[in-house]
Write a protein that holds these residues in place. Sequence first.
Motif, mmCIF file in Angstrom:
data_model
loop_
_atom_site.group_PDB
_atom_site.id
_atom_site.type_symbol
_atom_site.label_atom_id
_atom_site.label_comp_id
_atom_site.label_asym_id
_atom_site.label_seq_id
_atom_site.Cartn_x
_atom_site.Cartn_y
_atom_site.Cartn_z
ATOM 1 N N VAL A 153 -0.342 -10.158 5.594
ATOM 2 C CA VAL A 153 0.187 -9.102 6.493
ATOM 3 C C VAL A 153 1.789 -8.859 6.702
ATOM 4 O O VAL A 153 2.248 -7.579 5.349
ATOM 5 C CB VAL A 153 0.063 -8.423 7.670
ATOM 6 C CG1 VAL A 153 0.429 -6.891 8.149
ATOM 7 C CG2 VAL A 153 -1.675 -8.831 7.804
ATOM 8 N N LEU A 172 2.764 -7.551 2.877
ATOM 9 C CA LEU A 172 2.736 -6.008 2.463
ATOM 10 C C LEU A 172 3.469 -5.048 3.283
ATOM 11 O O LEU A 172 4.023 -4.440 2.413
ATOM 12 C CB LEU A 172 1.280 -5.848 2.717
ATOM 13 C CG LEU A 172 0.122 -6.593 1.805
ATOM 14 C CD1 LEU A 172 -1.019 -6.290 2.933
ATOM 15 C CD2 LEU A 172 0.197 -5.903 1.061
ATOM 16 N N GLU A 173 3.573 -5.447 3.843
ATOM 17 C CA GLU A 173 4.383 -4.365 5.180
ATOM 18 C C GLU A 173 5.849 -4.224 4.588
ATOM 19 O O GLU A 173 6.652 -3.230 4.383
ATOM 20 C CB GLU A 173 4.692 -4.676 6.964
ATOM 21 C CG GLU A 173 2.966 -4.854 7.697
ATOM 22 C CD GLU A 173 2.977 -3.321 7.680
ATOM 23 O OE1 GLU A 173 3.890 -2.491 7.153
ATOM 24 O OE2 GLU A 173 1.835 -2.503 8.088
ATOM 25 N N GLU A 181 -5.910 -4.496 7.450
ATOM 26 C CA GLU A 181 -5.138 -4.002 8.041
ATOM 27 C C GLU A 181 -3.821 -3.297 7.753
ATOM 28 O O GLU A 181 -3.457 -1.571 8.697
ATOM 29 C CB GLU A 181 -4.604 -5.501 8.986
ATOM 30 C CG GLU A 181 -3.911 -4.868 9.975
ATOM 31 C CD GLU A 181 -3.028 -6.146 10.229
ATOM 32 O OE1 GLU A 181 -2.032 -6.400 11.515
ATOM 33 O OE2 GLU A 181 -3.982 -7.039 10.520
ATOM 34 N N ALA A 182 -2.572 -3.439 6.343
ATOM 35 C CA ALA A 182 -1.722 -2.626 6.570
ATOM 36 C C ALA A 182 -2.744 -1.506 5.726
ATOM 37 O O ALA A 182 -1.577 -0.444 5.749
ATOM 38 C CB ALA A 182 -1.574 -2.794 5.059
ATOM 39 N N ASN A 193 -0.825 2.745 7.132
ATOM 40 C CA ASN A 193 -0.699 3.309 6.168
ATOM 41 C C ASN A 193 -0.430 3.999 5.381
ATOM 42 O O ASN A 193 -0.853 3.875 3.989
ATOM 43 C CB ASN A 193 0.777 1.872 5.720
ATOM 44 C CG ASN A 193 2.029 1.457 5.608
ATOM 45 O OD1 ASN A 193 2.839 1.565 6.957
ATOM 46 N ND2 ASN A 193 1.311 -0.265 6.712
ATOM 47 N N TYR A 251 -3.741 1.585 -1.662
ATOM 48 C CA TYR A 251 -4.020 0.131 -1.673
ATOM 49 C C TYR A 251 -4.944 -0.735 -2.268
ATOM 50 O O TYR A 251 -5.815 0.530 -2.861
ATOM 51 C CB TYR A 251 -4.380 -0.999 -0.557
ATOM 52 C CG TYR A 251 -3.150 -0.714 0.368
ATOM 53 C CD1 TYR A 251 -2.031 -1.982 0.446
ATOM 54 C CD2 TYR A 251 -3.061 0.817 1.363
ATOM 55 C CE1 TYR A 251 -1.021 -1.670 1.706
ATOM 56 C CE2 TYR A 251 -1.276 0.458 2.508
ATOM 57 C CZ TYR A 251 -0.561 -0.990 2.569
ATOM 58 O OH TYR A 251 0.621 -0.057 2.950
#
Length: 352
Positions: free
Chosen positions: A90, A93-94, A117-118, A122, A127
């Motif tokens: 996570v 990815l952030e 989750e990401a 966003n 993704y």
Amino acid sequence: MKAKKGIVFGLAAVMALSLTACGSGKTEVANTQEETSGGKSSFSVAMITDTGGINDQSFNQSAWEGLTELKKRTGAEVNYIESKQASDFVTNLERLGDSGADLLWGVGYACADAVLEAAGGNPDIQYAIIDNAYEETPSNVTGVMFRAQEPSFLVGYVAGRTTQTGKVGFVGGISSGLIDQFQYGFEAGVKYAAKELGKEIDVSVQYAESFSDAAKGKAIATRMYSDGCDVIYHAAGGTGTGVIEAAKEADQWVIGVDRDQAYLAPENVLTSALKLVGKAVQEVSEQAINGQKIGGQTLTFGLKEECVGIPVEHGNMPEGVYEDTLKVEDKIRNGELTPPTTNEEYQAFIAK
């Protein structure tokens, strides 16, 4: 000892793409707005690896090669971050999202929860994930799956036609529904060859429970060779490099996975089950660059899409085996043969 034919594989074409070894947890490809055959692009694509790392000689490396080729073709900015442990997914990815990436890839099903989750936090970023299909796919997420049972069946057939001891092996990474495709596809291919030859061939199966432990892969394969296996197929990512090393030391056959791994042991790699992750990453990324809607769905790649198969180079195979394998490939492509993906399907397949 394996019977050598005196013909050695050439270097795999994939070696034309050289990767920069990274000693840190992050390597960036910055300022890639240079002229390429595809012109300039302001589109940015990045990926996180799973814990196997960028130089796993397998699907992480293949994915990065796909992005490298994407940069050459389109001029897109490309970047990656290595994940040392699952808890990094996570965060990585952030970090890439904060850097301005338009499309973020999670490589491997282990990244599935992190991608979800990401993506939820966003919505303006697209993704995509390799080797995972969600029950409900968000509009800004694309799942990419492969029919890995198809090339696994082909290399199982090659193993069955090649073995002299009547015993072959399969070394898996971490047991899962995904790796079941490799295992049962392989086992079915071996049994298909055995039936064709009118003989029994045993398949030994063991999991390393890791995609990054080369030492464990080597230990498992060494035992299998000592127990009489003369061909081993691995679907174990970085763990599989240990399997290949064991084949070299035992002077036996090994079958590579995901990419043509002949360059790792030219005299011992019998063939490889190609799963062209890089090609799929490149194609899906180009669709996004061209403005096509890719989110909210799972895309599946196999023989029909020319994203799986075996290498053309076949100098280590017994005479006639490659040609016969291509006939089996045609049967899979036209639906005459359907390789199994689960134990239940495998049992039904061998009962026919």
